[in-house]
Design an enzyme around this catalytic site. Structure first.
Site, PDB file in Angstrom:
ATOM      1  N   TYR A 172      36.659  42.330  41.050  1.00  0.00           N
ATOM      2  CA  TYR A 172      37.848  42.752  41.789  1.00  0.00           C
ATOM      3  C   TYR A 172      37.498  43.591  43.005  1.00  0.00           C
ATOM      4  CZ  TYR A 172      41.853  40.826  39.501  1.00  0.00           C
ATOM      5  OH  TYR A 172      42.815  39.943  39.095  1.00  0.00           O
ATOM      6  N   GLU A 191      49.091  37.277  34.318  1.00  0.00           N
ATOM      7  CA  GLU A 191      48.549  35.932  34.114  1.00  0.00           C
ATOM      8  C   GLU A 191      49.616  35.090  33.423  1.00  0.00           C
ATOM      9  OE1 GLU A 191      43.698  36.390  33.751  1.00  0.00           O
ATOM     10  OE2 GLU A 191      44.896  36.424  31.917  1.00  0.00           O
ATOM     11  N   ASP A 194      39.927  44.473  28.887  1.00  0.00           N
ATOM     12  CA  ASP A 194      39.647  43.267  29.661  1.00  0.00           C
ATOM     13  C   ASP A 194      39.888  43.471  31.156  1.00  0.00           C
ATOM     14  OD1 ASP A 194      38.808  40.592  29.795  1.00  0.00           O
ATOM     15  OD2 ASP A 194      40.860  39.858  29.830  1.00  0.00           O
ATOM     16  N   HIS A 212      39.166  46.633  36.306  1.00  0.00           N
ATOM     17  CA  HIS A 212      39.769  46.124  37.541  1.00  0.00           C
ATOM     18  C   HIS A 212      40.854  47.055  38.092  1.00  0.00           C
ATOM     19  CE1 HIS A 212      37.471  42.728  36.495  1.00  0.00           C
ATOM     20  NE2 HIS A 212      38.390  42.018  35.871  1.00  0.00           N
ATOM     21  N   LYS A 221      58.446  47.340  53.021  1.00  0.00           N
ATOM     22  CA  LYS A 221      59.890  47.148  52.898  1.00  0.00           C
ATOM     23  C   LYS A 221      60.583  48.358  53.539  1.00  0.00           C
ATOM     24  CE  LYS A 221      61.266  45.614  48.825  1.00  0.00           C
ATOM     25  NZ  LYS A 221      61.358  45.404  47.343  1.00  0.00           N
TER      26      LYS A 221
END
Length: 448
Positions: free
Chosen positions: A133, A170, A189, A194, A329
């Site tokens: 990452y 995911e 994980d 990451h 935004k």
């Protein structure tokens, strides 16, 4: 494997996009060699060393015979392989670099033990702990966005920022990898590595330079300001069947059918320093969700004494994948005679703006960094310790099925557990303007 089987395996997924790519691929194959051997036998590494000397280094001058060892291996053999390489295949007239793939342990104790064992074999400057990452374009861009734009540098603190969300989604489940996944879970994980790496880049102080150690020093400093995660600041979930999509516990490779391993987690981290005191950093990650997405959403506070009561909060969104983008935004007057406030965005979508540029794969970028001896985007040993310290108590509670740990369920393909919206709202996130449409200006009526 035979040599041909090896060539097929390592080139099978290389994309050919240009007319001359096939010729380049053929040339590339001539540089590839395969040497079989056992992890636990000195003779195998001695054969490897002999093979390298005879086939790759025979035409090189002393001082040019540099070696990179990339260990894409199960963690259980990291140390035996590193020991075999150091003892039998270590370059004596060039530099050595060893690349280690995650997971770097399962908790603070195992990570520390692994680091200690590797440190006895290779110097820290020779070790590259790879987290892919950190090679992604938008993650590498975060320092530039923060420190090369003066208007961000002045509002990047608790006075203006209400909350930060880092989201990983995911759209698929474990899909036959449940046996492996159950040993780690979604937190080990992707979150401890990451997402925490992304957080450290967002939250760290300005480094004194772009030197690798200066950057990593600041990442370690900010991680040390984060206390361990409180169970009360967590929402854990596990996906269940939805139509023909099986639930996590139905994975045929999963032996523990009573598993409480989370496939979804929302965790709130607090940074106890002057810049971020009181600002929740909400990390969310899950499998079998409604989309594929990794993004950072920085939501600013409401405008004080706002004249426009229904105006939405400003947000800076950095989309890591897919379709890299940075957009802000903001509120704007609806064009025309109305004074209605409309939410819109300042949009830098890479696919639209940089049409002739190719963004390299994360591993391409990181492998080049290894060859350049650039540690900026790799994890240092003390950084790893600081990261595991934050997560280890919570992970042990989950592993031990502590009574404080509650696992909610969510359907495959949903946004996550039903409690998710209430969870992020509790920490200040204003979702009232999460979805908006581009306004369409009305036109004058036709006249006869």
């Amino acid at each position: 494997m035979t040599h041909e089987e090896y060539l097929d395996r390592v080139t099978h997924y290389i994309k050919l996009e240009r007319e001359d790519d096939q010729a380049l691929l053929t040339k590339f194959k001539t540089l590839l060699h395969y040497q079989a051997g056992s992890y636990d036998q000195d003779e195998a590494y001695q054969s490897l060393d002999k093979f390298i000397k005879e086939n790759a280094e025979s035409t090189m001058s002393p001082g040019q015979r540099n070696r990179v060892f990339y260990m894409a291996l199960p963690p259980s053999v990291f140390v035996p392989v590193a020991r075999g390489l150091r003892r039998n295949a270590y370059a004596t007239d060039g530099v050595n670099r060893i690349v280690v793939e995650k997971p770097f342990g399962k908790d603070l104790a195992s990570s520390t033990a692994l680091a200690k064992d590797l440190a006895q074999l290779f110097a820290e400057k020779e070790i590259f702990r790879i987290d892919h990452y950190l090679g992604k374009e938008m993650v590498k861009n975060m320092m530039t966005v923060r420190f090369a734009n003066i208007f961000f540098s002045h509002i990047w603190n608790r006075m203006y920022i209400d909350n930060v969300q880092i989201t990983f989604k995911e759209p698929f489940g474990t899909e036959g990898r449940g046996g492996y996944f159950d040993e780690f879970g979604i937190i080990r994980d992707v979150m401890q590595n990451h997402l925490l790496q992304i957080l450290s880049l967002i939250a760290m102080e300005r480094p004194i330079s772009t030197d690798a150690e200066a950057i990593r020093d600041e990442k370690v400093k900010v991680l040390k300001c984060i206390p361990t995660i409180d169970v009360r600041d967590t929402l854990l979930g596990q996906y269940t069947r939805n139509g023909d999509k099986p639930g996590y516990l139905e994975d045929t490779t999963l032996t523990n059918k009573d598993s409480l391993t989370p496939t979804f987690a929302a965790l709130v981290l607090w940074i106890q320093n002057e810049r971020w005191e009181g600002v929740p950093f909400i990390l969310k990650a899950g499998k079998a969700l409604d989309a594929a997405k990794v993004e950072v959403r920085i939501q600013f506070r409401h405008v004080a004494g706002n004249l426009y009561k229904n105006a939405a909060r400003n947000e800076l969104v950095i989309r890591v994948q897919p379709d890299e983008a940075v957009y802000m935004k903001f509120n704007n007057k609806l064009p025309g005679l109305s004074y209605q406030t409309s939410q819109t965005d300042l949009d830098l979508t890479y696919g639209n703006r940089y049409v002739d540029l190719s963004i390299p794969d994360a591993y391409e970028s990181l492998l080049l960094d290894v060859l350049r001896n650039d540690h900026s985007n790799f994890v240092r040993d003390d950084e790893l310790d600081a990261a595991w310290r934050i997560f280890t108590p919570l992970l042990h509670k989950i592993d031990q099925h502590d009574a404080d740990i509650k696992i909610a369920t969510y359907k495959y393909g949903s946004r996550g557990p039903d409690a998710l919206d209430g969870f992020v709202k509790h920490y200040g996130y204003d979702r009232s303007h999460a979805h908006y449409d581009w306004p369409v200006q009305s036109v004058l009526p036709k006249t006869d």
